[in-house]
Design an enzyme around this catalytic site. Structure first.
Site: not given
Length: 1195
Positions: A400-401, A504, A567, A681-682, A806
């Protein structure tokens, strides 16, 4: 009459129907009770059940059959004790381990089942153990207590029916979550009479393992109310900051979501385990072949010779007297006799020894202080003891990142406002950006009383723009301070924020430091301080974030004007912008591309003014969608889409997610070791690519980085085929460009590992594929093509992938490459990948402990993966292979002596050795030295293992133990057995002692061979040992002493059959000359062979060991190759847009906007309402400004 139970029928439960406080009604369904049982055994069934399990193992069953054969006198020349002792020893050790493990489970079950909770019975609270809680019961819980079952929240001590829970046992997260009961049940308070009369009827989904989903209805006084996950407390949660609450049990015991999620983890076996099974099967066939040979030879001997010696060697009464048939029957019986005599060629103690070695190797991993992370006081941990040597054979790493390669700690770095970029410090002389170092002074924000000392920003121009009242800059930070779901609180007089995601939190913190301070919120208002001027906005609605929307919005009203602030991801916002902003969009896009050069995570900001009439109409339709019971989420998404369009662009933010310490060096060393690294990664494509460059997964030296980003199957196939052809063409053109294998140990190349294979082509490629393309690439039609292209590449990055994708990528490599895979991650979205890979590694990161709980190994930082693989993994593989080679060698050398003896005893199954020696040879005489070898052996030090990553290569190629290495060990044992038997045979043939007495008896000869055997295999392990410790000396020399002591004790104290034989032999010089001759004949060729290979054909390990031995100081150093990238250097390579990642779960929006959330600021002491007493929380230093709200979306 009771209706037929759902559980009594074969039909699965489709709906749960419960009436509160009505045990008679609920009993008809036979719902599971709250008693749990994770243990396997009881005191009465342990012995038969455990033995049944152990004899399901082929080796144990094989030795049980041998023991049965040994009980038949006519075919057994060995006492049953020779098999019974080692078999009972193995079964006992395993049984003790299983009993201990199950005792721990029993203790855990008992601890949980006997926990006390208050149950309402007949209007009275009664304290009962958890195990007696039933579905439909109403229970009371108090602060800091565990929730006993999955319950529907009825009432709480907090205002508006709120309660706070910690879910660390469920998902590893320690942040508090808020739940809220229905208004209709909140009125029950803690009035036991009212709650005892509560007859609510619940219909809901059947038990399932979905932690974040619940669907059902509550019927009360003829009215039906919708139930969702916000009203459910799950077993295993802990009540926090809530004095008390009442709940109705929905699921109990094994039906709770906690227990439904504690299913058995897939059993993982190493490649060495699979090879061992194959080898053991081959050894069994070899054993049967020897038995068959002895059967035929015995039949021939009995036919030609034996029948004439019946007076001296009478046949048994069950043998036919006719010579041919009698010889045939004898030969048949001899087959089973030799199966017993030669059974030690299949080593029963092998499995126990392997498990002991693995257990000790796991302890060494746990105790390694070099993998201790002091900031959070976390050691590396081996959560399994069966996969250690597999760590030395990893060919693919899937990582994963966010939170794994990066810290998942965000810092506001740059921004774009109204087409102007802020954040870089420009050199006034050159006009070029300068690198931010400790010498550069940050902007002075000390005038702001809410300024955070940890916040650093270096571009003074942004502060100047705010000071002169730039409207765009003020609107930008006003949006950041208003559009979020952050919760504020005062702690020790200081304003602090609780954010759902670090992204956030970083944005709200940035607005705070620039003078737009988010102060407090109520369910229908937000208060900020804009440049020290208070502003209060009416909160009309929150359109919360989720993974599909990739954006969030708030609708606010102030001074009669309604405005929507939004946003989200840049691609999402750009699709919804109002036309006529082309110039602003173009400039902002350029800034986004520039931010991507620094690997920053971006977010676009926009707003829209709304008319009052339109909003009221939209609000009514929004309410209808929010209360809908059918397709609620789809209807809400459609309503959101309608209002979130024609937006006005304000600008973009750029957040830095810093790499963890040591990540670039770790990836470079792992790649040098021959390990291929894939990042799954997402995050969006551009962000992942730039992180790839910053962590040296992608390098400028790569020939090409291929990008697969097509949107349909045919285009994906076309891109993959073109990529394959390009790689083939470039590889062909680079075929003649090779590098030589060189290891330089000069002072000029101190510690440098420049080894490469002779003729190795230096053409490196990388592949980047996004989630849309991966959907098609993983299709059965294209997956082989995708894997073929990816296999050509040194690094692969998959972007925008789901947790399921994944796992599918990992499974694809497992299925077709037959390579050992490792998956590493830190979040819940990595669990499926971790469980699918051969080995799963969890990072103790910012996203909870979900990945750690599902992993086989856990480390605190990604950089420790280097030591876990290159040191512990390599050592474990090296030790296990050396152990196995030696183990098979010593067993063949031991067992085949019986085979040679058969030629001199008419194949009668007469044994050469004392039966006791046969029983304890593997258990006592040779067990400890080989265990020391398997636990402590190392060819080179840990520093050299890290300094020369190519030492890891033999594990990738299965070079240290395979079928060929086993065959060599078996041949070595075969030759050793020949020399061991025939040298003493020749020496003692017709031999006499100094007094003229014969020494050619079988017992003396057997004792001599046995003693020389123990000495020879001990000398062999001395040659095999490269790393001597005190434990090696104790076990090796102690084994020889122990052999002599045990021989004396058995033969003289216990009156063994061979009493006096060894003492008689050792009293003569012939014994010592024979021993010396045998050792020289066996050891000299081995030493000469090894010296030849080390001197003429040394491996990298030999070279490093030579370097280590002759220059320890040089071996402890290594030149580090670090490539420093400046922002301008990265931008000069390519311009790539970065992406923003929200949290993986929904925000606090649904909780904030209920309208009934606030705790009174000055509650009246002792005020009573429906039995509820107002109580302050224990932590007096923590003054809540606001609490989360219930699940309603609108006010």
């Amino acid at each position: 009459m009771k209706s037929k139970s759902k559980y009594d029928s074969l039909e699965p439960e489709t709906e749960r129907h419960i009436i509160a406080n009505n045990p008679e009604f609920n009993a008809q369904f036979n719902y599971a009770k709250n008693y749990i049982k994770t243990s396997k055994y009881t005191l009465f069934n342990f012995v038969p059940y455990n033995l049944f399990e152990q004899f399901q193992r082929l080796a144990n069953f094989y030795f049980l059959c041998l023991l049965v054969l040994q009980l038949i006198p006519v075919i057994s020349s060995l006492s049953p004790i020779t098999t019974a002792v080692p078999l009972i020893g193995v079964l006992t050790v395993t049984a003790v381990k299983d009993a201990y493990d199950d005792f721990q489970r029993h203790r855990s079950d008992r601890q949980v089942n006997t926990r006390k909770t208050w149950v309402l019975k007949n209007g009275q609270l009664v304290q009962e153990p958890w195990s007696k809680v039933l579905v439909g019961d109403v229970i009371r819980m108090e602060n800091d207590e565990f929730v006993a079952a999955d319950i529907l929240l009825l009432s709480t001590s907090e205002p508006n029916g709120l309660c706070y829970i910690e879910t660390s046992e469920l998902d590893g997260e320690t942040n508090l979550k808020c739940k809220q009961c229905l208004t209709e049940t909140e009125e029950l308070g803690q009035n036991d009479n009212l709650i005892g009369a509560f007859q609510g009827e619940v219909r809901c989904e059947p038990p399932n393992n979905q932690l974040n989903k619940f669907e059902g209805t509550l019927t009360l006084e003829g009215n039906t109310h919708s139930l969702d996950n916000d009203k459910i407390l799950l077993r295993g949660c802990i009540l926090r900051n809530t004095q008390w609450c009442y709940g109705m049990v929905i699921f109990a015991g094994k039906d709770t979501k906690l227990m439904m999620n504690s299913g058995k983890t897939k059993f993982k076996r190493t490649s060495i385990d699979r090879l061992l099974n194959f080898i053991i099967l081959g050894i069994v066939f070899f054993l049967l072949s020897m038995c068959l040979f002895c059967t035929v030879a015995c039949g021939i001997w009995e036919t030609l010779i034996g029948q004439y010696f019946r007076d001296y060697l009478p046949w048994d009464t069950l043998i036919p007297s006719e010579p041919v048939s009698g010889a045939a029957v004898i030969g048949l019986l001899i087959f089973f006799s030799y199966a017993i005599v030669l059974n030690t060629v299949v080593p029963i103690s092998l499995y126990v020894s392997v498990e002991v070695i693995r257990l000790c190797q796991s302890f060494l991993i746990n105790w390694d202080d070099e993998m201790y992370y002091s900031p959070n006081k976390t050691h590396a941990k081996a959560r399994t003891t069966t996969l250690n040597e597999e760590l030395g054979q990893i060919e693919y790493i899937f990582s994963d990142k966010t939170g794994t390669l990066t810290q998942n700690i965000m810092a506001f770095n740059k921004c774009s406002i109204a087409g102007r970029s802020f954040g870089e410090v420009i050199d006034p002389r050159t006009g070029e950006p300068i690198e931010i170092t400790e010498l550069v002074q940050p902007v002075d924000m000390s005038d702001n009383p809410f300024h955070e000392a940890s916040f650093k920003f270096y571009d003074q121009s942004l502060m100047d723009a705010l000071e002169v009242g730039d409207e765009n800059c003020e609107a930008f930070f006003r949006l950041l301070s208003l559009c979020h779901t952050v919760m504020p609180e005062e702690k020790n007089g200081r304003l602090e924020y609780q954010a759902q995601s670090p992204d956030e939190g970083a944005l709200v913190s940035a607005a705070r430091n620039f003078g737009f301070v988010f102060k407090s919120r109520t369910p229908n208002s937000i208060t900020i301080s804009a440049k020290k001027i208070p502003e209060t906005y009416e909160l009309l609605c929150i359109l919360d974030f989720n993974n599909v929307r990739k954006r969030m919005s708030v609708i606010l009203k102030k001074d009669g004007r309604i405005r929507l602030y939004c946003k989200g991801a840049d691609s999402i916002i750009y699709e919804r912008l109002k036309s006529g902003q082309e110039s602003l969009k173009r400039h902002t896009q350029e800034h986004l591309d520039a931010f991507a050069g620094d690997g920053l995570r971006t977010l676009c900001l926009a707003y829209k003014d709304l008319e009052e009439d339109y909003f009221q109409d939209w609000k009514s339709r929004h309410h209808e969608a929010a209360v809908s019971l059918d397709n609620r989420d789809a209807k809400l998404d459609a309503i959101y889409e309608e209002i979130e369009k024609d937006l006005v662009l304000l600008g973009a933010t750029a957040i830095e997610d810093k790499l963890q310490d040591g990540v670039p060096q770790t990836i470079a060393n792992l790649a040098m070791a021959g390990i291929k690294i894939w990042v799954l990664t997402g995050d969006k494509q551009e962000t992942a690519i730039n992180i790839g460059y910053s962590c040296q997964l992608l390098t400028d030296e790569m020939v090409e980085v291929f990008v697969i980003d097509a949107q349909n199957a045919s285009e994906v196939e076309d891109q993959l085929q073109r990529t394959r052809e390009q790689i083939r063409n470039m590889s062909h053109s680079a075929h003649n460009q090779t590098s030589l294998s060189v290891v330089t140990f000069s002072e000029d190349a101190l510690g440098a590992d420049t080894l490469s294979e002779v003729g190795e082509v230096r053409a490196d490629y990388a592949l980047v594929i996004n989630g849309h393309s991966l959907v098609f690439a993983l299709n059965a039609k294209y997956e082989r093509l995708f894997l073929e292209v990816a296999s050509f590449c040194k690094a692969v990055i998959c972007c925008r992938v789901t947790p399921l994708q994944k796992a599918m990528v990992v499974d694809l490599v497992k299925r077709y490459k037959k390579a050992v895979t490792l998956a590493v991650g830190d979040g819940a979205n990595d669990v499926s990948m971790i469980k699918t890979a051969h080995i799963g590694v969890g990072i103790s990161g910012q996203e909870g402990l979900q990945a750690v709980l599902a992993s086989d190994y856990s480390v605190a930082q990604f950089k420790f993966l280097e030591r876990l693989l290159l040191v512990h993994g390599r050592w474990s593989y090296y030790r296990m292979c050396k152990f196995l080679r030696y183990f098979f060698y010593k067993n063949f050398a031991f067992t085949l002596c019986h085979f040679w003896f058969a030629f001199f005893v008419a194949f009668s199954a007469q044994t050469l050795f004392d039966p006791m020696f046969i029983s304890v040879y593997n258990l006592f005489y040779t067990s400890m030295p080989v265990l020391a070898l398997g636990i402590f052996e190392q060819d080179v030090s840990a520093k050299c293992s890290l300094a020369f990553p190519k030492l890891y290569t033999p594990g990738l190629k299965n070079a240290l133990f395979n079928k060929r290495e086993f065959f060599r060990s078996a041949v070595h044992g075969f030759v050793t057995s020949c020399v061991l038997f025939f040298i003493p045979f020749g020496a003692y043939y017709n031999a006499m002692d100094t007094e003229g007495r014969s020494m050619a008896d079988q017992q003396t000869f057997g004792s001599v061979v046995a003693t020389i055997l123990v000495i020879v295999v001990t000398m062999q392990i001395c040659l095999d040992t490269s790393y001597w410790t005190l434990f090696h000396h104790i076990t090796i020399w102690g084994s020889l002493i122990f052999y002599l002591l045990l021989q004396y004790a058995y033969n003289y104290l216990l009156q063994g059959e061979y009493v006096g034989a060894l003492a008689k032999a050792m009293g003569e010089p012939m014994f010592y000359f024979t021993t010396l001759l045998t050792i020289v004949i066996l050891m000299l060729p081995v030493m000469a062979w090894r010296f030849y290979w080390v001197d003429v054909h040394p491996t990298l390990s030999d070279k490093v060991r030579f370097k280590q031995r002759h220059d320890a100081k040089m071996a402890s150093q290594r030149t580090e190759h670090r490539i420093a990238r400046t922002p301008s250097a990265r931008r000069s390579r390519r311009s790539i847009r970065s992406g923003y990642a929200f949290a993986h779960q929904e925000g606090f929006g649904r909780l904030i906007t209920s309208g009934k959330i606030m705790r009174p600021r000055n509650p009246r002491q002792g005020a009573v309402s429906n039995g509820r007493t107002s109580n302050f929380r224990a932590d007096q230093n923590r003054v809540p400004i606001v609490a989360p709200a219930p699940s309603t979306i609108e006010v």
